[in-house]
Design an enzyme around this catalytic site. Structure first.
Site, PDB file in Angstrom:
ATOM      1  N   LEU A  14       0.819  -1.207   0.000  1.00  0.00           N
ATOM      2  CA  LEU A  14       0.000   0.000   0.000  1.00  0.00           C
ATOM      3  C   LEU A  14       0.854   1.258   0.000  1.00  0.00           C
ATOM      4  CD1 LEU A  14      -2.666  -1.083   2.644  1.00  0.00           C
ATOM      5  CD2 LEU A  14      -2.660  -1.490   0.164  1.00  0.00           C
ATOM      6  N   ASP A  15       0.300   2.324  -0.573  1.00  0.00           N
ATOM      7  CA  ASP A  15       0.996   3.606  -0.562  1.00  0.00           C
ATOM      8  C   ASP A  15       0.490   4.459   0.593  1.00  0.00           C
ATOM      9  OD1 ASP A  15      -1.466   4.626  -1.407  1.00  0.00           O
ATOM     10  OD2 ASP A  15      -0.824   4.870  -3.480  1.00  0.00           O
ATOM     11  N   THR A  16       0.870   5.729   0.625  1.00  0.00           N
ATOM     12  CA  THR A  16       0.491   6.582   1.748  1.00  0.00           C
ATOM     13  C   THR A  16      -0.999   6.878   1.807  1.00  0.00           C
ATOM     14  OG1 THR A  16       1.047   8.548   0.460  1.00  0.00           O
ATOM     15  CG2 THR A  16       2.761   7.673   1.901  1.00  0.00           C
ATOM     16  N   ARG A  18      -3.090   4.537   1.522  1.00  0.00           N
ATOM     17  CA  ARG A  18      -3.589   3.231   1.968  1.00  0.00           C
ATOM     18  C   ARG A  18      -4.317   2.476   0.869  1.00  0.00           C
ATOM     19  NH1 ARG A  18      -6.792   3.863   7.212  1.00  0.00           N
ATOM     20  NH2 ARG A  18      -7.849   5.293   5.840  1.00  0.00           N
TER      21      ARG A  18
END
Length: 137
Positions: A14-16, A18
């Site tokens: 996941l990225d920042t 989410r």
């Protein structure tokens, strides 16, 4: 025939925001392509022994619905041979309810590893090597 492989979205992907990092969609697509080749009886070692390897020449990724940690998806893969040195790879990342999370389309070829040139008839070469040519389309 459309092949598919299940994948569960992992937290570390996941990225920042989410949701699934954009580059991971491409990894899922690559995983499905190799799993389809393996299921057809074409693992990497067999292709290398024959002196060929698949190559991606162009990839387009269209995001349609975000994926979050724990989502379960099916990643599809279908080769569409056109009679030329290149072929199309059509893929989708689908939630289990059938919702399309992403479309992935690619132009690919089969590289002769000695000459470093594309094989003239990739469909014929792959089907001749495969144990289950029906999976190749």
């Amino acid at each position: 025939m459309t092949f598919s492989v299940p994948v569960t979205v992992r937290g570390y992907e996941l990225d920042t925001q989410r949701h699934l990092n954009q580059a991971v969609y491409l990894q899922y697509a690559e995983h499905a392509r190799w799993e389809m080749l393996r299921a057809a009886g074409l693992p990497q070692d067999k292709l290398l022994a024959d002196g060929v390897g698949p190559v991606a020449l162009e990839t387009t990724l269209r995001f349609r619905k975000e994926l979050r940690g724990g989502d379960e998806v099916e990643v599809t893969c279908r080769f569409e041979f056109t009679g030329s040195r290149t072929f199309r790879v059509a893929q989708q990342v689908l939630l289990l309810d059938g919702t399309v999370a992403a479309d992935v389309t690619a132009v690919a070829g089969l590289l002769d590893l000695a000459s470093r040139k594309l094989v003239q008839d990739p469909a014929g070469r792959l089907r001749a090597l495969a144990d289950r040519a029906d999976l190749l389309g």
